[in-house]
Design a protein around this motif. Sequence first.
Motif, PDB file in Angstrom:
ATOM      1  N   SER A 153       0.843  -1.190   0.000  1.00  0.00           N
ATOM      2  CA  SER A 153       0.000   0.000   0.000  1.00  0.00           C
ATOM      3  C   SER A 153       0.876   1.238   0.000  1.00  0.00           C
ATOM      4  O   SER A 153       2.028   1.193   0.405  1.00  0.00           O
ATOM      5  CB  SER A 153      -0.875   0.000   1.258  1.00  0.00           C
ATOM      6  N   ARG A 154       0.287   2.317  -0.426  1.00  0.00           N
ATOM      7  CA  ARG A 154       0.922   3.612  -0.189  1.00  0.00           C
ATOM      8  C   ARG A 154       0.822   3.886   1.305  1.00  0.00           C
ATOM      9  O   ARG A 154      -0.006   3.300   2.001  1.00  0.00           O
ATOM     10  CB  ARG A 154       0.199   4.705  -0.966  1.00  0.00           C
ATOM     11  N   THR A 155       1.631   4.785   1.799  1.00  0.00           N
ATOM     12  CA  THR A 155       1.556   5.147   3.210  1.00  0.00           C
ATOM     13  C   THR A 155       0.215   5.798   3.482  1.00  0.00           C
ATOM     14  O   THR A 155      -0.173   6.752   2.811  1.00  0.00           O
ATOM     15  CB  THR A 155       2.702   6.115   3.571  1.00  0.00           C
ATOM     16  N   PRO A 168       6.084  -4.924   5.347  1.00  0.00           N
ATOM     17  CA  PRO A 168       5.714  -4.015   4.252  1.00  0.00           C
ATOM     18  C   PRO A 168       6.224  -4.531   2.912  1.00  0.00           C
ATOM     19  O   PRO A 168       7.338  -5.048   2.818  1.00  0.00           O
ATOM     20  CB  PRO A 168       6.419  -2.703   4.633  1.00  0.00           C
ATOM     21  N   VAL A 169       5.387  -4.425   1.908  1.00  0.00           N
ATOM     22  CA  VAL A 169       5.780  -4.721   0.537  1.00  0.00           C
ATOM     23  C   VAL A 169       5.516  -3.438  -0.236  1.00  0.00           C
ATOM     24  O   VAL A 169       4.365  -3.035  -0.387  1.00  0.00           O
ATOM     25  CB  VAL A 169       4.966  -5.894  -0.059  1.00  0.00           C
ATOM     26  N   TYR A 170       6.561  -2.795  -0.679  1.00  0.00           N
ATOM     27  CA  TYR A 170       6.407  -1.499  -1.323  1.00  0.00           C
ATOM     28  C   TYR A 170       5.969  -1.654  -2.771  1.00  0.00           C
ATOM     29  O   TYR A 170       6.278  -2.646  -3.433  1.00  0.00           O
ATOM     30  CB  TYR A 170       7.701  -0.699  -1.207  1.00  0.00           C
ATOM     31  N   GLU A 171       5.255  -0.658  -3.255  1.00  0.00           N
ATOM     32  CA  GLU A 171       4.749  -0.679  -4.627  1.00  0.00           C
ATOM     33  C   GLU A 171       5.869  -0.811  -5.641  1.00  0.00           C
ATOM     34  O   GLU A 171       5.678  -1.307  -6.732  1.00  0.00           O
ATOM     35  CB  GLU A 171       3.963   0.604  -4.913  1.00  0.00           C
ATOM     36  N   THR A 172       7.059  -0.379  -5.265  1.00  0.00           N
ATOM     37  CA  THR A 172       8.202  -0.435  -6.166  1.00  0.00           C
ATOM     38  C   THR A 172       8.941  -1.767  -6.092  1.00  0.00           C
ATOM     39  O   THR A 172       9.878  -1.991  -6.851  1.00  0.00           O
ATOM     40  CB  THR A 172       9.185   0.704  -5.830  1.00  0.00           C
ATOM     41  N   SER A 210      -1.256   1.722   9.371  1.00  0.00           N
ATOM     42  CA  SER A 210      -1.015   1.747  10.815  1.00  0.00           C
ATOM     43  C   SER A 210      -2.018   0.874  11.559  1.00  0.00           C
ATOM     44  O   SER A 210      -1.664   0.182  12.519  1.00  0.00           O
ATOM     45  CB  SER A 210      -1.089   3.181  11.354  1.00  0.00           C
ATOM     46  N   LEU A 211      -3.272   0.895  11.118  1.00  0.00           N
ATOM     47  CA  LEU A 211      -4.287   0.065  11.753  1.00  0.00           C
ATOM     48  C   LEU A 211      -3.977  -1.420  11.554  1.00  0.00           C
ATOM     49  O   LEU A 211      -4.147  -2.229  12.469  1.00  0.00           O
ATOM     50  CB  LEU A 211      -5.674   0.403  11.210  1.00  0.00           C
ATOM     51  N   ILE A 212      -3.512  -1.778  10.363  1.00  0.00           N
ATOM     52  CA  ILE A 212      -3.130  -3.169  10.097  1.00  0.00           C
ATOM     53  C   ILE A 212      -1.957  -3.566  10.979  1.00  0.00           C
ATOM     54  O   ILE A 212      -1.945  -4.663  11.552  1.00  0.00           O
ATOM     55  CB  ILE A 212      -2.811  -3.364   8.599  1.00  0.00           C
TER      56      ILE A 212
END
Length: 111
Positions: free
Chosen positions: A78-80, A100-104, A85-87
């Motif tokens: 996800s984007r920030t 985290p898995v970044y879009e890039t 934060s809830l997840i």
Amino acid sequence: MITHSSRPVNFELTDHQTIPTYLRDRAKQQPSATIFESKTPDGWVRHSATEIHTKVLNLAALFRRLGVSKGSVIGVMSRTRQEWSLIDLAGWYLGAIVVPVYETSVAYQAQ
């Protein structure tokens, strides 16, 4: 132009306290205290400790129904944003590991 503002945060975690237990305690002791703010087209919206705690508990319950438990891994792409934060908080409540898995990221990095 990007603008930034911040406010000092006055809290301490005890040796045996975690961020989820801090959220729980804050919701009990100061239920209307603002702990998140989110930007909308109409301006900034404040979110109380009780509101955030309730959202986190509901999300944790959903994760549990989906089979998430202590040691499970939750990947988030996800984007920030506030929901990330809830997840994080819901996963931590269950003892899960949130990654985290970044879009890039390329495919092999997301495996």
